[in-house]
Scaffold this motif. Structure first.
Motif, PDB file in Angstrom:
ATOM      1  N   ALA A   1       0.834  -1.199   0.000  1.00 39.22           N
ATOM      2  CA  ALA A   1       0.000   0.000   0.000  1.00 39.22           C
ATOM      3  C   ALA A   1       0.869   1.249   0.000  1.00 39.22           C
ATOM      4  O   ALA A   1       1.889   1.314   0.667  1.00 39.22           O
ATOM      5  N   SER A   2       0.459   2.263  -0.758  1.00 38.36           N
ATOM      6  CA  SER A   2       1.311   3.427  -0.997  1.00 38.36           C
ATOM      7  C   SER A   2       1.698   4.171   0.269  1.00 38.36           C
ATOM      8  O   SER A   2       2.798   4.696   0.360  1.00 38.36           O
ATOM      9  N   GLU A   3       0.812   4.215   1.261  1.00 34.66           N
ATOM     10  CA  GLU A   3       1.194   4.929   2.478  1.00 34.66           C
ATOM     11  C   GLU A   3       2.317   4.217   3.226  1.00 34.66           C
ATOM     12  O   GLU A   3       2.980   4.790   4.065  1.00 34.66           O
ATOM     13  N   LEU A   4       2.540   2.952   2.885  1.00 34.50           N
ATOM     14  CA  LEU A   4       3.635   2.207   3.497  1.00 34.50           C
ATOM     15  C   LEU A   4       4.851   2.135   2.576  1.00 34.50           C
ATOM     16  O   LEU A   4       5.812   1.453   2.883  1.00 34.50           O
ATOM     17  N   MET A   5       4.813   2.815   1.421  1.00 37.09           N
ATOM     18  CA  MET A   5       5.869   2.728   0.424  1.00 37.09           C
ATOM     19  C   MET A   5       7.001   3.692   0.776  1.00 37.09           C
ATOM     20  O   MET A   5       7.267   4.652   0.073  1.00 37.09           O
ATOM     21  N   ASN A   6       7.656   3.433   1.893  1.00 36.55           N
ATOM     22  CA  ASN A   6       8.818   4.221   2.264  1.00 36.55           C
ATOM     23  C   ASN A   6      10.052   3.636   1.577  1.00 36.55           C
ATOM     24  O   ASN A   6       9.950   2.678   0.811  1.00 36.55           O
ATOM     25  N   SER A   7      11.205   4.186   1.848  1.00 34.84           N
ATOM     26  CA  SER A   7      12.429   3.770   1.182  1.00 34.84           C
ATOM     27  C   SER A   7      12.726   2.285   1.398  1.00 34.84           C
ATOM     28  O   SER A   7      13.069   1.568   0.462  1.00 34.84           O
ATOM     29  N   GLU A   8      12.549   1.817   2.611  1.00 37.54           N
ATOM     30  CA  GLU A   8      12.822   0.412   2.922  1.00 37.54           C
ATOM     31  C   GLU A   8      11.857  -0.507   2.178  1.00 37.54           C
ATOM     32  O   GLU A   8      12.257  -1.506   1.581  1.00 37.54           O
ATOM     33  N   ASN A   9      10.569  -0.167   2.200  1.00 40.11           N
ATOM     34  CA  ASN A   9       9.580  -0.986   1.509  1.00 40.11           C
ATOM     35  C   ASN A   9       9.759  -0.931  -0.005  1.00 40.11           C
ATOM     36  O   ASN A   9       9.551  -1.935  -0.689  1.00 40.11           O
ATOM     37  N   LEU A  10      10.135   0.219  -0.527  1.00 37.52           N
ATOM     38  CA  LEU A  10      10.356   0.353  -1.961  1.00 37.52           C
ATOM     39  C   LEU A  10      11.544  -0.507  -2.393  1.00 37.52           C
ATOM     40  O   LEU A  10      11.520  -1.136  -3.456  1.00 37.52           O
ATOM     41  N   THR A  11      12.573  -0.574  -1.559  1.00 41.19           N
ATOM     42  CA  THR A  11      13.724  -1.423  -1.861  1.00 41.19           C
ATOM     43  C   THR A  11      13.312  -2.891  -1.888  1.00 41.19           C
ATOM     44  O   THR A  11      13.698  -3.638  -2.796  1.00 41.19           O
ATOM     45  N   GLU A  12      12.509  -3.321  -0.943  1.00 40.78           N
ATOM     46  CA  GLU A  12      12.022  -4.707  -0.931  1.00 40.78           C
ATOM     47  C   GLU A  12      11.136  -4.975  -2.145  1.00 40.78           C
ATOM     48  O   GLU A  12      11.209  -6.044  -2.751  1.00 40.78           O
TER      49      GLU A  12
END
Length: 142
Positions: free
Chosen positions: A11-22
């Motif tokens: 979910a986009s609100e959880l798409m921080n740098s760490e999540n985007l890398t995963e």
């Protein structure tokens, strides 16, 4: 964490740098799977993927083409590069071109726009097409 479309999207609100890398690591792994639906699952329903300024194409169609042309394809995730409201996913593809048996290695990037659903809404792929064509057409290495 909210997971979408078979666990591939975040979910986009959880798409921080760490999540985007995963997300990017899983995306590269999907390209290696020889399952085009795995790649398509990272894209929103009406998303498009353009390659080197070509026409917008459904991601499933692009994945099918590359997987057909490079049956032993490996895509590695090199890095992410934030660019305003977009993210550049840098990658390297290695594999054997089915048309000639040539081993190829080329790098490029996709400029992603992530939608509110946490999936890729739009992707613009770029790589050195002259180098790519040269590798496809050269005499196979012995």
């Amino acid at each position: 964490m909210t997971r979408l479309r078979e666990g591939y999207g975040v979910a986009s609100e959880l798409m921080n740098s760490e999540n985007l890398t995963e997300f990017a690591k899983r995306y590269a792994k999907a390209w290696c799977s020889q399952n085009p639906e795995s790649v398509a699952a990272f894209f929103a329903e009406n998303a498009s993927l353009t390659v080197n300024g070509g026409p917008p194409t459904p991601p499933l169609e692009v994945a099918r083409g590359f997987m057909r042309d490079f049956p032993d394809m490996t895509v590695t995730f090199d890095k992410l590069d934030p660019r305003g409201d977009r993210t550049a996913f840098h990658w390297t593809l290695t594999g054997t071109y089915a048309g000639t048996g040539n081993h190829v290695r080329f790098s490029g990037y996709e400029l992603w726009k992530i939608g509110n659903d946490g999936l890729i809404a739009e992707s613009h792929g770029h790589f050195d097409s002259a180098d790519y064509e040269r590798q496809l057409k050269r005499a196979p290495e012995l």
